[in-house]
Motif scaffolding. Structure first.
Motif, PDB file in Angstrom:
ATOM      1  N   UNK A   1      -4.259   2.623  10.304  1.00 26.30           N
ATOM      2  CA  UNK A   1      -2.956   1.965  10.272  1.00 26.30           C
ATOM      3  C   UNK A   1      -1.951   2.725  11.128  1.00 26.30           C
ATOM      4  N   UNK A   2      -2.000   4.049  11.071  1.00 25.50           N
ATOM      5  CA  UNK A   2      -1.061   4.869  11.830  1.00 25.50           C
ATOM      6  C   UNK A   2      -1.155   4.587  13.322  1.00 25.50           C
ATOM      7  N   UNK A   3      -2.374   4.375  13.816  1.00 22.39           N
ATOM      8  CA  UNK A   3      -2.565   4.148  15.254  1.00 22.39           C
ATOM      9  C   UNK A   3      -1.919   2.844  15.719  1.00 22.39           C
ATOM     10  N   UNK A   4      -1.746   1.886  14.810  1.00 25.40           N
ATOM     11  CA  UNK A   4      -1.203   0.584  15.195  1.00 25.40           C
ATOM     12  C   UNK A   4       0.274   0.420  14.835  1.00 25.40           C
ATOM     13  N   UNK A   5       0.860   1.392  14.148  1.00 27.16           N
ATOM     14  CA  UNK A   5       2.205   1.222  13.620  1.00 27.16           C
ATOM     15  C   UNK A   5       3.303   1.448  14.641  1.00 27.16           C
ATOM     16  N   UNK A   6       3.083   2.383  15.571  1.00 27.98           N
ATOM     17  CA  UNK A   6       4.147   2.706  16.505  1.00 27.98           C
ATOM     18  C   UNK A   6       5.352   3.323  15.837  1.00 27.98           C
ATOM     19  N   UNK A   7       5.143   4.036  14.720  1.00 33.07           N
ATOM     20  CA  UNK A   7       6.242   4.714  14.038  1.00 33.07           C
ATOM     21  C   UNK A   7       7.038   3.849  13.085  1.00 33.07           C
ATOM     22  N   UNK A   8       6.642   2.593  12.912  1.00 36.38           N
ATOM     23  CA  UNK A   8       7.381   1.685  12.023  1.00 36.38           C
ATOM     24  C   UNK A   8       7.059   2.020  10.560  1.00 36.38           C
ATOM     25  N   UNK A   9       8.058   2.088   9.684  1.00 36.50           N
ATOM     26  CA  UNK A   9       7.787   2.331   8.256  1.00 36.50           C
ATOM     27  C   UNK A   9       6.902   1.243   7.661  1.00 36.50           C
ATOM     28  N   UNK A  10       5.988   1.643   6.776  1.00 36.19           N
ATOM     29  CA  UNK A  10       5.018   0.717   6.192  1.00 36.19           C
ATOM     30  C   UNK A  10       5.014   0.858   4.677  1.00 36.19           C
ATOM     31  N   UNK A  11       4.984  -0.297   3.989  1.00 32.45           N
ATOM     32  CA  UNK A  11       4.832  -0.340   2.533  1.00 32.45           C
ATOM     33  C   UNK A  11       3.586  -1.171   2.232  1.00 32.45           C
ATOM     34  N   UNK A  12       2.604  -0.543   1.599  1.00 32.04           N
ATOM     35  CA  UNK A  12       1.341  -1.220   1.291  1.00 32.04           C
ATOM     36  C   UNK A  12       1.417  -1.886  -0.076  1.00 32.04           C
ATOM     37  N   UNK A  13       0.924  -3.109  -0.148  1.00 29.03           N
ATOM     38  CA  UNK A  13       0.883  -3.851  -1.402  1.00 29.03           C
ATOM     39  C   UNK A  13      -0.497  -3.744  -2.039  1.00 29.03           C
ATOM     40  N   UNK A  14      -0.498  -3.539  -3.344  1.00 25.25           N
ATOM     41  CA  UNK A  14      -1.721  -3.424  -4.144  1.00 25.25           C
ATOM     42  C   UNK A  14      -2.621  -2.292  -3.673  1.00 25.25           C
ATOM     43  N   UNK A  15      -2.024  -1.249  -3.132  1.00 29.81           N
ATOM     44  CA  UNK A  15      -2.750  -0.006  -2.901  1.00 29.81           C
ATOM     45  C   UNK A  15      -1.975   1.050  -3.679  1.00 29.81           C
ATOM     46  N   UNK A  16      -2.588   1.645  -4.684  1.00 29.95           N
ATOM     47  CA  UNK A  16      -1.876   2.556  -5.573  1.00 29.95           C
ATOM     48  C   UNK A  16      -1.161   3.654  -4.819  1.00 29.95           C
ATOM     49  N   UNK A  17       0.039   4.033  -5.259  1.00 32.64           N
ATOM     50  CA  UNK A  17       0.791   5.080  -4.564  1.00 32.64           C
ATOM     51  C   UNK A  17       0.017   6.379  -4.404  1.00 32.64           C
ATOM     52  N   UNK A  18      -0.940   6.642  -5.286  1.00 31.83           N
ATOM     53  CA  UNK A  18      -1.732   7.869  -5.173  1.00 31.83           C
ATOM     54  C   UNK A  18      -2.863   7.715  -4.172  1.00 31.83           C
ATOM     55  N   UNK A  19      -3.039   6.507  -3.615  1.00 34.15           N
ATOM     56  CA  UNK A  19      -4.162   6.239  -2.716  1.00 34.15           C
ATOM     57  C   UNK A  19      -3.778   6.253  -1.248  1.00 34.15           C
ATOM     58  N   UNK A  20      -2.516   6.543  -0.942  1.00 30.09           N
ATOM     59  CA  UNK A  20      -2.068   6.467   0.446  1.00 30.09           C
ATOM     60  C   UNK A  20      -0.899   7.405   0.675  1.00 30.09           C
ATOM     61  N   UNK A  21      -0.715   7.803   1.928  1.00 28.38           N
ATOM     62  CA  UNK A  21       0.455   8.621   2.264  1.00 28.38           C
ATOM     63  C   UNK A  21       1.656   7.755   2.601  1.00 28.38           C
ATOM     64  N   UNK A  22       1.425   6.446   2.788  1.00 29.09           N
ATOM     65  CA  UNK A  22       2.537   5.538   3.019  1.00 29.09           C
ATOM     66  C   UNK A  22       3.185   5.157   1.686  1.00 29.09           C
ATOM     67  N   UNK A  23       4.367   4.570   1.770  1.00 27.76           N
ATOM     68  CA  UNK A  23       4.958   4.000   0.553  1.00 27.76           C
ATOM     69  C   UNK A  23       4.075   2.839   0.090  1.00 27.76           C
ATOM     70  N   UNK A  24       4.023   2.601  -1.214  1.00 28.64           N
ATOM     71  CA  UNK A  24       3.128   1.575  -1.746  1.00 28.64           C
ATOM     72  C   UNK A  24       3.680   1.005  -3.035  1.00 28.64           C
ATOM     73  N   UNK A  25       3.207  -0.175  -3.354  1.00 27.57           N
ATOM     74  CA  UNK A  25       3.460  -0.797  -4.657  1.00 27.57           C
ATOM     75  C   UNK A  25       2.109  -1.257  -5.178  1.00 27.57           C
ATOM     76  N   UNK A  26       1.703  -0.746  -6.328  1.00 28.74           N
ATOM     77  CA  UNK A  26       0.379  -1.047  -6.847  1.00 28.74           C
ATOM     78  C   UNK A  26       0.413  -1.876  -8.114  1.00 28.74           C
TER      79      UNK A  26
END
Length: 322
Positions: free
Chosen positions: A126-151
């Motif tokens: 995901x980082x390679x395709x983001x171009x520095x844009x902030x990302x919030x992942x849906x249904x990926x537990x906050x403990x499962x990613x370094x990005x912001x998330x809502x699980x």
């Protein structure tokens, strides 16, 4: 921008004029700058611009399947919360295709100040395709990613549902899982079955070919063939559970007398089918609202929500099917 300026042999101000098409620049110099930008894969960041140029915020929303009624409800939550903040939202349907998910990131990294959505790729991809844009992942537990998330707290939800079936006397419970491999719902199902002293190996779980009523019908045919002794079934989502009920009826099994059926999602259609579907209800609009709150925190330079504050917990809704 420093790197582009150095490669092209110009100032940062010249790079800014070239990439923003300001016009006060020699055409040859502009082409040299743009070629350097292409070589370095440089993309101006809308997010960085937004920190110094106040204007309308655009959020990108990537949804896997708009035909599934679960996801439009999540999208509605995002749109409502974004509208309250005066933001615009660009919606992208990835059609459960990982290549389209990456394409969405590539496009939205130019068009959006932040991206919210469902992605199956690991963080480094995901980082390679983001171009520095902030990302919030849906249904990926906050403990499962370094990005912001809502699980979604699948473990707590499945525990409620399994305990309900157990109290109703069911001891042979099968599961119809989703198409994309084992995940939190299957893990929670097997762990809770073990805690209750029930059969808990993979032979009680069948993968459905898709997250749909038809997928549930096909999966239920396989589950009944493999485990004809089951008295209850837990569906990965409500659509699969409705498919399970249709197959059960065709096979001469009455719901809930011969077979109890439990769903997971809390779609409004669960109250319309016969018998009405017992389900683990997810507040889908809350999922979307939390995602927008995460974006707002990232834009303000604040820490995103973590732990229980970034979870949506399903609630058991008992109807006629179980």
């Amino acid at each position: 921008m420093h790197d582009v300026a150095r490669l092209a042999g110009v100032s940062r101000q010249t790079v800014s004029r070239a990439v923003n098409d300001k016009g006060e620049i020699d055409p040859g110099t502009k082409e040299r700058v743009l070629e350097a930008a292409r070589l370095l894969d440089y993309r101006p960041s809308r997010f960085a611009r937004g920190l110094v140029q106040k204007g309308a915020v655009t959020a990108g929303l990537v949804i896997p399947d708009l035909r599934n009624p679960f996801f439009p409800e999540v999208a509605a939550g995002v749109l409502e919360a974004a509208e309250q903040r005066g933001w615009q939202v660009v919606v992208w349907d990835s059609r459960i295709d990982e290549a389209r998910e990456r394409e969405a990131l590539d496009v939205l990294s130019h068009q959006a100040d932040a991206v919210v959505g469902y992605f199956k790729d690991p963080d480094d991809v995901l980082t390679r395709h983001l171009g520095g844009v902030p990302l919030v992942l849906l249904e990926r537990g906050p403990q499962q990613t370094r990005f912001a998330a809502v699980g979604i707290d699948a473990a707590t939800g499945v525990e409620q549902g399994m305990n309900h079936l157990f109290r109703a006397g069911h001891r042979r419970i099968g599961m119809l899982d989703g198409v994309h491999g084992p995940g939190p719902r299957r893990q929670a199902f097997l762990e809770q079955a073990r805690r209750l002293g029930l059969p808990a190996d993979e032979s009680w779980v069948v993968m459905c070919p898709e997250h749909s009523v038809a997928g549930g019908e096909a999966g239920m045919e396989r589950l009944l063939a493999a485990r004809p002794e089951i008295t209850a079934v837990f569906g990965f989502n409500d659509l699969i559970a409705v498919g399970a009920m249709r197959t059960a009826r065709r096979r001469g099994r009455s719901v809930p007398d011969d077979l109890a059926v439990l769903g997971f999602d809390g779609l409004s259609l669960g109250d319309l089918v016969e018998p009405a579907l017992t389900t683990l209800h997810i507040d889908k609009r809350q999922l979307g609202r939390l995602a927008v709150e995460q974006v707002a925190r990232l834009r303000a330079g604040e820490e995103p929500l973590r732990g229980a504050d970034a979870w949506v917990t399903p609630e058991l809704v008992v109807r006629d099917s179980a």
